[in-house]
Design an enzyme around this catalytic site. Structure first.
Site, mmCIF file in Angstrom:
data_model
loop_
_atom_site.group_PDB
_atom_site.id
_atom_site.type_symbol
_atom_site.label_atom_id
_atom_site.label_comp_id
_atom_site.label_asym_id
_atom_site.label_seq_id
_atom_site.Cartn_x
_atom_site.Cartn_y
_atom_site.Cartn_z
ATOM 1 N N ASN A 9 14.928 -35.903 7.243
ATOM 2 C CA ASN A 9 15.276 -34.706 8.004
ATOM 3 C C ASN A 9 16.790 -34.702 8.128
ATOM 4 O OD1 ASN A 9 15.701 -32.657 9.811
ATOM 5 N ND2 ASN A 9 14.713 -33.661 11.556
ATOM 6 N N HIS A 94 10.360 -30.107 16.267
ATOM 7 C CA HIS A 94 11.188 -31.303 16.455
ATOM 8 C C HIS A 94 11.698 -31.356 17.894
ATOM 9 C CE1 HIS A 94 14.470 -34.157 16.037
ATOM 10 N NE2 HIS A 94 13.839 -34.594 14.955
ATOM 11 N N GLU A 96 14.491 -31.970 19.057
ATOM 12 C CA GLU A 96 15.775 -31.291 19.253
ATOM 13 C C GLU A 96 15.565 -29.796 19.447
ATOM 14 O OE1 GLU A 96 17.601 -32.978 15.778
ATOM 15 O OE2 GLU A 96 17.579 -34.923 16.769
ATOM 16 N N GLU A 166 7.558 -39.017 17.088
ATOM 17 C CA GLU A 166 8.969 -39.358 17.255
ATOM 18 C C GLU A 166 9.286 -39.516 18.741
ATOM 19 O OE1 GLU A 166 11.400 -38.031 13.579
ATOM 20 O OE2 GLU A 166 11.455 -36.444 15.042
ATOM 21 N N GLY A 172 18.111 -41.037 16.988
ATOM 22 C CA GLY A 172 19.571 -41.031 16.921
ATOM 23 C C GLY A 172 20.239 -41.994 17.877
ATOM 24 N N SER A 212 15.306 -43.587 14.537
ATOM 25 C CA SER A 212 16.160 -44.705 14.115
ATOM 26 C C SER A 212 15.500 -45.603 13.074
ATOM 27 C CB SER A 212 16.614 -45.532 15.332
ATOM 28 O OG SER A 212 17.395 -44.736 16.206
HETATM 29 P P1 13P Z 1 17.155 -40.638 13.396
HETATM 30 O O1 13P Z 1 16.502 -41.327 12.204
HETATM 31 O O2 13P Z 1 18.574 -40.255 13.127
HETATM 32 O O3 13P Z 1 16.958 -41.417 14.653
HETATM 33 O O4 13P Z 1 16.388 -39.256 13.574
HETATM 34 C C1 13P Z 1 15.008 -39.270 13.613
HETATM 35 C C2 13P Z 1 14.539 -37.878 13.585
HETATM 36 O O5 13P Z 1 14.696 -37.144 14.545
HETATM 37 C C3 13P Z 1 13.913 -37.390 12.348
HETATM 38 O O6 13P Z 1 13.372 -36.129 12.532
#
Ligand code: 13P
Length: 250
Positions: A9, A94, A96, A166, A172, A212
């Site tokens: 992603n 997601h 976010e 997730e 992140g 991560s």
């Molecule tokens: P990271 O791998 O940067 O932690 O992000 C995970 C993520 O949100 C994938 O959709």
């Protein structure tokens, strides 16, 4: 045994030129794997990604789509637009988008239904926040997200969906769920699906871990019995790191 679905992603990263160099580097690095490889790119990179992955084993995904086929929805993209551009997968819900753009279980469901109707394969994201986990509400939150977010998804539709677990606290942050934490949560989620769709459908369902995941921890996570793949953010932006994750469990 299931193969794994390893999806990158890219989030809001990579201009068209940067996408081109990343994909050119990635293609030969992941050419020989039994795993399914997906890159979910920004809308502006889609044509480049589809063009450069034609005839390869890399599938292209988008990161969102709207629930209507057309209309006055400034800034949104319709599922049919993605299909016409050659997109196969689409990330929906997601964290976010839930946090910054008001996405709810109801809009996740609406987007998923529309994506399925257009022939896309949704990657539907769920996961608890740190506060929810610390309050002992992880199971309650996951149950709500699956119950509401899949409310009128049929057993037939479920066959075309991938779920990404997730945990928000791991995205992140550099803090990864332990192998056991990831597996336990995914097993719990699978149980929710089993209660609704039956054990066979739940066992068939691909449930990825995301948060991560990197070239150092992927081997352990992907070796867990219930972890059917990964949804990778930061580490998917570097071809060698993403390729190492693709090959971590074969
Ligand atoms: P990271 O791998 O940067 O932690 O992000 C995970 C993520 O949100 C994938 O959709």
């Amino acid at each position: 045994m299931k193969n794994k679905i390893i999806a990158g992603n890219w989030k809001m990263n990579k201009t068209r030129a940067e996408a081109e160099s990343l994909i050119r580097e990635l293609v030969p690095l992941v050419a020989h794997t039994p795993n399914t490889v997906v890159i979910c790119v920004p809308f502006t990179d889609i044509y480049t990604a589809v063009e450069l992955t034609r005839g390869t084993n890399i599938h292209v995904g988008a990161q969102n789509c709207h629930w209507k086929e057309s209309g006055a929805y400034t800034g949104e993209i319709a599922p049919s637009m993605l299909v016409e551009a050659g997109v196969e997968y689409v990330v929906i819900g997601h964290s976010e988008r839930r946090t910054y753009f008001g996405e709810t279980d109801a809009t996740v469901l609406a987007r998923t239904k529309a994506a399925l109707a257009a022939g896309l394969k949704p990657i539907v994201c769920i996961g608890e926040t740190l506060a929810e986990r610390q309050d002992g509400r992880m199971e309650e939150v996951l149950t709500r997200q699956v119950t509401e977010g899949f409310r009128d998804i049929s057993a037939e539709e479920l066959k075309h969906i991938t779920v990404a677990y997730e945990p928000v606290w791991a995205i992140g942050t550099g803090v990864t769920a332990t192998d056991e934490q990831a597996n336990d949560a995914i097993r719990y989620v699978r149980g929710i699906f089993a209660a609704k769709y039956g054990k066979e459908a739940a066992d068939r369902l691909y449930i990825q871990y995301g948060g991560s995941m990197n070239d150092g921890n992927a081997k352990g996570l992907l070796a867990m019995s219930d972890v059917d793949g990964g949804l990778i953010g930061g580490a998917s932006l570097v071809a060698s790191k993403f390729a190492a994750i693709v090959h971590a469990h074969e």
